[in-house]
Design an enzyme around this catalytic site. Structure first.
Site, PDB file in Angstrom:
ATOM      1  CD  GLU A   1      -3.215   0.703   2.093  1.00 58.92           C
ATOM      2  OE1 GLU A   1      -4.296   0.228   1.737  1.00 58.92           O
ATOM      3  OE2 GLU A   1      -2.984   1.009   3.269  1.00 58.92           O
TER       4      GLU A   1
ATOM      5  CG  HIS B   1       6.953 -29.809   3.307  1.00 64.95           C
ATOM      6  ND1 HIS B   1       7.622 -30.971   2.978  1.00 64.95           N
ATOM      7  CD2 HIS B   1       7.605 -29.289   4.374  1.00 64.95           C
ATOM      8  CE1 HIS B   1       8.609 -31.154   3.842  1.00 64.95           C
ATOM      9  NE2 HIS B   1       8.628 -30.146   4.688  1.00 64.95           N
TER      10      HIS B   1
ATOM     11  CE  LYS C   1     -11.548   2.615   1.281  1.00 62.32           C
ATOM     12  NZ  LYS C   1     -11.009   3.625   2.167  1.00 62.32           N
TER      13      LYS C   1
END
Ligand code: F6P
Length: 621
Positions: free
Chosen positions: A400, A429, A534
């Protein structure tokens, strides 16, 4: 003075190495700075942006840096074990008091690269100094950037801010102390046993990371989080609390006080309180900016407590504000130690000698490894379960802050540094196969913790070998195997996971991000990109309301008039939004809020839709 090893120059050299940006070089830079008459402004609050811009303009003339860097990289990483050891010893950074080490020897930066970068670092250090003095370091939002003052209040640019910080810290400690001791009681007179933290992004990630890293096995209050507007996730958290909802302290955290996900979480929790016959206000705590919507709500409704979030602290750097400190203190974490660790790290990061400045060293490595344009991803691998969330925390802090479309000059830059990671050795793994052999688009940061277990608890599960030795072996083995295949890595080592070391780690990365942002000439402290998403989400919800109105009207007819998608789009006066209208209807149908009369959602062209129940009141409202 340490001798320089071969890897930093084209041929091994035993010439004494001068410290980076030592007092003498700084003086030389000062002369140079004068010669381009940088506008060190006389006003009370200097604008870092313009200083950095001018320095950057000057730098770009003598640049071509990325091309040269690539060329130098082709020289390859040092493979001679003795030279590599020498490089390790030469570059190893140690902070004795914090018990923290930084090993950058497995990053192949060269002496030439360091020299080229020196002016950039000088500008970055200058910018950081001004930031700490109260400059408007976030020019777009016209804000100061003061998270460093949170752990050294005396560094705040004026006594008003210093007092704000100190008073808030005292208030946090007092409130937490009284809750933990049982002095502050639940409405039914018992002790608070649980915390439900409602917040998102920077208002959740720090507290989540710290809870996972530092909360004791049996904390005085256990914490859980609502950090999304996912109804099922919210229900899950509330269901898990069960009857303990009555002894849950709900901390609602939002700097802006208007973030929709957080508001929704609050409304959902308040509904659960109503349904359980509980008085939310007596159990609610708000952490937000003064006079935000959340602050006003908490004040009007008479919540149990309110703590301030400061304008000059960004969400992603708010762990050392009430945002992070209150939940931590309530879990029994020594927050003053966390602050002390951060303060010590900040102090170390104030030196202008790159080699002695751990944050600058990180920034240097990031720049080198990703060509200063984010060409490689940063994989963060903590080899300690309790640090699991560090990579997620860093993801926001780094991405950000650094992921920006424009630089400080307004040029398109599309900067960034992608961060991901989970934990070692578990990831061995999972995806480390690709890191070792696959596409070479990353560098690794290992986080190593020397202490495996508290003293006196260890045992040998085979002769001479403990469980922790395996973890250690996996880390070292992975580091070596990656390096053997020219994959660069940084290793950050701490003695133990303690409030002090966690505070130091947070401070280390906060500063590294700030320095790196200066190196690449971007504003690390705003997030304009998030606003676009937004805004678009708001438009979708507005469209949904129109769709509902149209369907409602058709569903109130006698007989009901099922509509095709095209008809809905036309009546919404939004034919161009037909795909979004389809998705809205499919979502409503999946939640039994719309009924498909003909066809199915899987064949958008053919279906007809109506509402199960029409709302006549709404029609004539
Ligand atoms: O604390 P707030 O204002 O609710 O914001 C939460 C998060 O949302 C963002 O603003 C991004 O949308 C983050 O930067 C921030 O941490």
């Amino acid at each position: 003075m340490a001798s320089i090893s071969g890897i930093c120059s084209s041929s091994p050299s035993l010439k004494p190495r001068k410290p980076l940006l030592s007092a003498t070089t700084t003086a030389a830079f000062s002369l140079r700075r004068d010669s381009v008459s940088l506008p060190i402004r006389s006003q009370r609050v200097p604008a870092i942006a313009s200083v950095a811009r001018e320095i950057s303009a000057e730098l770009s003339e003598a640049d071509g840096a990325a091309g040269k860097e690539k060329e130098m990289k082709k020289k390859g990483l040092e493979k001679d074990p003795r030279e590599l050891w020498r490089r390790y010893v030469d570059w190893l950074y140690q902070h004795k008091e914090l018990g923290l080490f930084l090993d950058v020897s497995r990053v192949g930066f060269t002496d030439e690269f360091i020299e080229e970068m020196e002016p950039r670092f000088e500008a970055a250090f200058k910018a950081m100094e001004e930031l700490e003095k109260g400059a408007i370091a976030n020019p777009d939002e016209g804000r100061m950037v003061g998270h460093y003052w949170l752990r050294s209040p005396k560094r705040a640019p004026n006594s008003f801010l210093r007092l704000q910080i100190e008073n808030t810290l005292d208030a946090v400690c007092n409130f937490a102390g009284e809750v933990v001791s049982g002095k502050i009681k639940t409405p039914s007179g018992g002790r608070f046993t649980q915390i439900l933290s409602v917040g998102i992004g920077g208002s959740a990630l720090g507290p989540q990371f710290v809870a996972e890293a530092l909360a004791p096995d049996n904390p005085p209050l256990k914490i859980r989080f609502i950090d999304n507007t996912d109804p099922a996730g919210i229900d899950h958290q509330i269901a898990q609390l069960g009857p303990e909802l009555a002894s849950t302290l709900v901390i609602v955290i939002s700097k802006s006080g208007g973030t929709p996900e957080t508001r929704n979480g609050l409304l959902e929790v308040q509904k659960a309180f109503r349904e359980a016959g509980l008085n939310f206000a007596k159990q609610g705590v708000a952490i937000t900016q003064e006079n935000s919507l959340l602050d006003k709500t908490a004040r009007i409704e008479g919540w149990l407590a309110r703590f301030p979030m400061f304008d000059w602290v960004g969400g992603r750097t708010s762990e050392m504000s009430a945002v992070g400190l209150l939940p931590a203190a309530l879990q029994g974490v020594n927050i003053r130690e966390m602050l002390a660790g951060a303060a010590l790290m900040d102090e170390a990061n104030r030196t202008t000698v790159v080699k002695n400045n751990p944050a600058a060293l990180l920034a240097l490595c990031w720049y080198w490894a990703s060509d200063g344009v984010g060409s490689k991803d940063m994989v963060v691998l903590p080899y300690k379960d309790s640090l699991l969330l560090f990579s997620r925390y860093l993801q926001q802090l780094v991405m950000e802050s650094l992921g920006k479309e424009f630089d400080l000059d307004g040029n398109r830059a599309n900067q960034g540094l992608t961060v991901y990671g989970n934990k070692g050795s578990t990831d061995q793994h999972a995806y480390i196969q690709q890191l070792r052999e696959g596409v070479h688009n990353f560098f690794v940061t290992f986080i190593e913790v020397l202490r495996d277990r508290p003293p006196g608890h260890d045992w040998e599960l085979e002769p001479g070998v403990t469980c922790g030795d395996y973890l250690f072996g996996m880390l070292q083995g992975t580091r070596s195997a990656l390096y053997a295949n020219d994959r660069e890595s940084i290793t950050v080592t701490v003695q133990e996971v303690t409030p002090r070391s966690v505070g130091a780690l947070i401070a280390l990365y906060e500063r590294a991000v700030g320095i790196y942002a200066s190196l690449v000439n971007i504003n690390a402290y705003h997030q304009p990109g998030v606003e676009a998403g937004k805004k678009a989400a708001g438009e979708v919800l507005a469209l949904q309301k129109r769709v509902l109105a149209v369907l409602n009207e058709a569903s109130c007819k006698e007989p009901v008039e099922p509509l095709t998608l095209e008809e809905v789009a036309e009546r919404c006066h939004a034919p161009e939004d037909i795909e979004m209208i389809y998705k809205i209807i499919a979502h409503m149908a999946a939640n039994d809020r719309a009924l498909i009369a003909e066809g199915s959602c899987g064949s958008p062209r053919g279906f007809k839709v109506f509402l199960g129940e029409c709302n006549v009141d709404e029609l004539y409202a």
